[in-house]
Design a protein around this motif. Structure first.
Motif, PDB file in Angstrom:
ATOM      1  N   GLY A  53       0.779  -1.229   0.000  1.00 18.81           N
ATOM      2  CA  GLY A  53       0.000   0.000   0.000  1.00 18.81           C
ATOM      3  C   GLY A  53       0.808   1.275   0.000  1.00 18.81           C
ATOM      4  O   GLY A  53       0.265   2.342  -0.251  1.00 18.81           O
ATOM      5  N   ASN A  54       2.100   1.211   0.259  1.00 21.69           N
ATOM      6  CA  ASN A  54       2.923   2.424   0.338  1.00 21.69           C
ATOM      7  C   ASN A  54       4.130   2.408  -0.602  1.00 21.69           C
ATOM      8  O   ASN A  54       5.039   3.219  -0.450  1.00 21.69           O
ATOM      9  CB  ASN A  54       3.426   2.639   1.772  1.00 21.69           C
ATOM     10  N   GLU A  55       4.143   1.518  -1.567  1.00 16.38           N
ATOM     11  CA  GLU A  55       5.305   1.411  -2.446  1.00 16.38           C
ATOM     12  C   GLU A  55       5.575   2.693  -3.225  1.00 16.38           C
ATOM     13  O   GLU A  55       6.727   3.085  -3.391  1.00 16.38           O
ATOM     14  CB  GLU A  55       5.144   0.239  -3.430  1.00 16.38           C
ATOM     15  N   ALA A  56       4.534   3.352  -3.707  1.00 18.14           N
ATOM     16  CA  ALA A  56       4.725   4.563  -4.519  1.00 18.14           C
ATOM     17  C   ALA A  56       5.395   5.672  -3.704  1.00 18.14           C
ATOM     18  O   ALA A  56       6.262   6.385  -4.219  1.00 18.14           O
ATOM     19  CB  ALA A  56       3.398   5.049  -5.082  1.00 18.14           C
ATOM     20  N   ASP A  57       5.033   5.812  -2.435  1.00 20.37           N
ATOM     21  CA  ASP A  57       5.653   6.825  -1.581  1.00 20.37           C
ATOM     22  C   ASP A  57       7.153   6.581  -1.445  1.00 20.37           C
ATOM     23  O   ASP A  57       7.962   7.502  -1.524  1.00 20.37           O
ATOM     24  CB  ASP A  57       5.023   6.828  -0.184  1.00 20.37           C
ATOM     25  N   VAL A  58       7.517   5.326  -1.256  1.00 16.41           N
ATOM     26  CA  VAL A  58       8.930   4.978  -1.100  1.00 16.41           C
ATOM     27  C   VAL A  58       9.669   5.167  -2.414  1.00 16.41           C
ATOM     28  O   VAL A  58      10.787   5.697  -2.435  1.00 16.41           O
ATOM     29  CB  VAL A  58       9.085   3.533  -0.579  1.00 16.41           C
ATOM     30  N   GLU A  59       9.061   4.775  -3.518  1.00 12.57           N
ATOM     31  CA  GLU A  59       9.719   4.918  -4.821  1.00 12.57           C
ATOM     32  C   GLU A  59      10.017   6.386  -5.136  1.00 12.57           C
ATOM     33  O   GLU A  59      11.128   6.731  -5.548  1.00 12.57           O
ATOM     34  CB  GLU A  59       8.872   4.304  -5.923  1.00 12.57           C
ATOM     35  N   ILE A  60       9.053   7.255  -4.932  1.00 12.10           N
ATOM     36  CA  ILE A  60       9.261   8.689  -5.196  1.00 12.10           C
ATOM     37  C   ILE A  60      10.345   9.243  -4.280  1.00 12.10           C
ATOM     38  O   ILE A  60      11.258   9.952  -4.719  1.00 12.10           O
ATOM     39  CB  ILE A  60       7.940   9.465  -5.025  1.00 12.10           C
ATOM     40  N   SER A  61      10.284   8.902  -2.995  1.00 10.14           N
ATOM     41  CA  SER A  61      11.267   9.400  -2.032  1.00 10.14           C
ATOM     42  C   SER A  61      12.668   8.889  -2.348  1.00 10.14           C
ATOM     43  O   SER A  61      13.647   9.642  -2.243  1.00 10.14           O
ATOM     44  CB  SER A  61      10.866   8.991  -0.609  1.00 10.14           C
ATOM     45  N   LEU A  62      12.772   7.634  -2.740  1.00 13.21           N
ATOM     46  CA  LEU A  62      14.068   7.062  -3.093  1.00 13.21           C
ATOM     47  C   LEU A  62      14.641   7.753  -4.326  1.00 13.21           C
ATOM     48  O   LEU A  62      15.822   8.106  -4.361  1.00 13.21           O
ATOM     49  CB  LEU A  62      13.919   5.561  -3.331  1.00 13.21           C
ATOM     50  N   ARG A  63      13.808   7.986  -5.341  1.00 11.38           N
ATOM     51  CA  ARG A  63      14.278   8.690  -6.541  1.00 11.38           C
ATOM     52  C   ARG A  63      14.785  10.091  -6.182  1.00 11.38           C
ATOM     53  O   ARG A  63      15.817  10.535  -6.680  1.00 11.38           O
ATOM     54  CB  ARG A  63      13.164   8.783  -7.583  1.00 11.38           C
ATOM     55  N   GLU A  64      14.073  10.792  -5.312  1.00 16.98           N
ATOM     56  CA  GLU A  64      14.482  12.140  -4.906  1.00 16.98           C
ATOM     57  C   GLU A  64      15.790  12.108  -4.116  1.00 16.98           C
ATOM     58  O   GLU A  64      16.674  12.932  -4.344  1.00 16.98           O
ATOM     59  CB  GLU A  64      13.383  12.812  -4.090  1.00 16.98           C
ATOM     60  N   ALA A  65      15.916  11.158  -3.196  1.00 17.23           N
ATOM     61  CA  ALA A  65      17.143  11.053  -2.401  1.00 17.23           C
ATOM     62  C   ALA A  65      18.348  10.731  -3.286  1.00 17.23           C
ATOM     63  O   ALA A  65      19.425  11.314  -3.129  1.00 17.23           O
ATOM     64  CB  ALA A  65      16.984   9.990  -1.315  1.00 17.23           C
ATOM     65  N   LEU A  66      18.168   9.818  -4.233  1.00 17.06           N
ATOM     66  CA  LEU A  66      19.270   9.465  -5.134  1.00 17.06           C
ATOM     67  C   LEU A  66      19.618  10.625  -6.062  1.00 17.06           C
ATOM     68  O   LEU A  66      20.803  10.897  -6.308  1.00 17.06           O
ATOM     69  CB  LEU A  66      18.925   8.212  -5.935  1.00 17.06           C
ATOM     70  N   ALA A  67      18.609  11.312  -6.576  1.00 18.27           N
ATOM     71  CA  ALA A  67      18.872  12.464  -7.447  1.00 18.27           C
ATOM     72  C   ALA A  67      19.635  13.543  -6.682  1.00 18.27           C
ATOM     73  O   ALA A  67      20.595  14.122  -7.209  1.00 18.27           O
ATOM     74  CB  ALA A  67      17.566  13.027  -7.998  1.00 18.27           C
ATOM     75  N   ASN A  68      19.243  13.815  -5.444  1.00 16.11           N
ATOM     76  CA  ASN A  68      19.968  14.806  -4.639  1.00 16.11           C
ATOM     77  C   ASN A  68      21.410  14.386  -4.417  1.00 16.11           C
ATOM     78  O   ASN A  68      22.321  15.210  -4.505  1.00 16.11           O
ATOM     79  CB  ASN A  68      19.272  15.014  -3.290  1.00 16.11           C
ATOM     80  N   SER A  69      21.630  13.108  -4.133  1.00 17.07           N
ATOM     81  CA  SER A  69      22.993  12.620  -3.902  1.00 17.07           C
ATOM     82  C   SER A  69      23.846  12.701  -5.159  1.00 17.07           C
ATOM     83  O   SER A  69      25.000  13.117  -5.108  1.00 17.07           O
ATOM     84  CB  SER A  69      22.959  11.178  -3.395  1.00 17.07           C
ATOM     85  N   VAL A  70      23.269  12.295  -6.285  1.00 18.56           N
ATOM     86  CA  VAL A  70      24.017  12.303  -7.545  1.00 18.56           C
ATOM     87  C   VAL A  70      24.301  13.734  -8.015  1.00 18.56           C
ATOM     88  O   VAL A  70      25.439  14.087  -8.319  1.00 18.56           O
ATOM     89  CB  VAL A  70      23.254  11.512  -8.639  1.00 18.56           C
ATOM     90  N   VAL A  71      23.251  14.564  -8.069  1.00 16.36           N
ATOM     91  CA  VAL A  71      23.372  15.906  -8.657  1.00 16.36           C
ATOM     92  C   VAL A  71      23.999  16.901  -7.694  1.00 16.36           C
ATOM     93  O   VAL A  71      24.974  17.566  -8.025  1.00 16.36           O
ATOM     94  CB  VAL A  71      21.991  16.408  -9.143  1.00 16.36           C
ATOM     95  N   HIS A  72      23.441  17.016  -6.493  1.00 18.09           N
ATOM     96  CA  HIS A  72      23.905  18.039  -5.556  1.00 18.09           C
ATOM     97  C   HIS A  72      25.060  17.566  -4.680  1.00 18.09           C
ATOM     98  O   HIS A  72      25.957  18.345  -4.375  1.00 18.09           O
ATOM     99  CB  HIS A  72      22.750  18.518  -4.676  1.00 18.09           C
TER     100      HIS A  72
END
Length: 163
Positions: A53-72
């Motif tokens: 029931g909460n997979e989409a929340d985790v997927e979006i958050s994980l993508r954001e965390a990885l993007a921040n780590s890679v880019v910033h």
């Protein structure tokens, strides 16, 4: 393009309430590596049944965390790595730690992305989304580490009373 291996469980141990499944992986700091990595990690999370029931929340958050780590964090330097530690407790929760090799940032000095003067800004929404979608988000080591936790949707439901 980076050579990407599928996330694999590094340990499977017993948690006080049942099994605990864990993956420790790293990926190169390349934007193109984010989606394939997240897709594979989400398959693991779904197979562990830790977030019904909460997979989409985790997927979006994980993508954001990885993007921040890679880019910033790592400034898209492919010589640098982003490290991910994902722990799943079936039918209970998932916790994810993302760590980069950057110099960090002050999470307390970020502008509110919902403020009128920030609505046109192209930055600042990732952390806001992570905090909105996850049950817990904490920054450590000067912002180079983010810890996120999400409970299973069933864990949030109040117990039913039988009449």
């Amino acid at each position: 393009m980076s050579k990407q291996s599928a996330p694999k469980p590094s340990t499977s141990t017993l948690h006080s309430a049942g099994p605990l499944f864990q993956i420790k992986q790293s990926m190169r700091s390349e934007v193109a590596a984010i989606s394939p990595f997240v897709d594979k990690l989400m398959v693991f999370i779904k197979k562990c049944r830790c977030l019904a029931g909460n997979e989409a929340d985790v997927e979006i958050s994980l993508r954001e965390a990885l993007a921040n780590s890679v880019v910033h964090g790592n400034h898209e330097d492919p010589r640098k790595q982003v490290y991910i530690d994902c722990r799943c407790v079936p039918d209970e929760e998932v916790s994810i730690v993302v760590r980069d090799e950057g110099s960090g940032f002050s999470s307390t000095e970020l502008p509110n992305p919902t403020a009128a003067e920030q609505l046109q800004s192209m930055h600042g929404r990732g952390i806001y989304l992570m905090k909105s979608l996850m049950d817990e988000v904490h920054f450590e080591r000067g912002g180079t580490v983010v810890r996120m936790r999400k409970k299973c949707a069933r864990a949030h439901r109040p117990a039913r009373r039988l009449l």
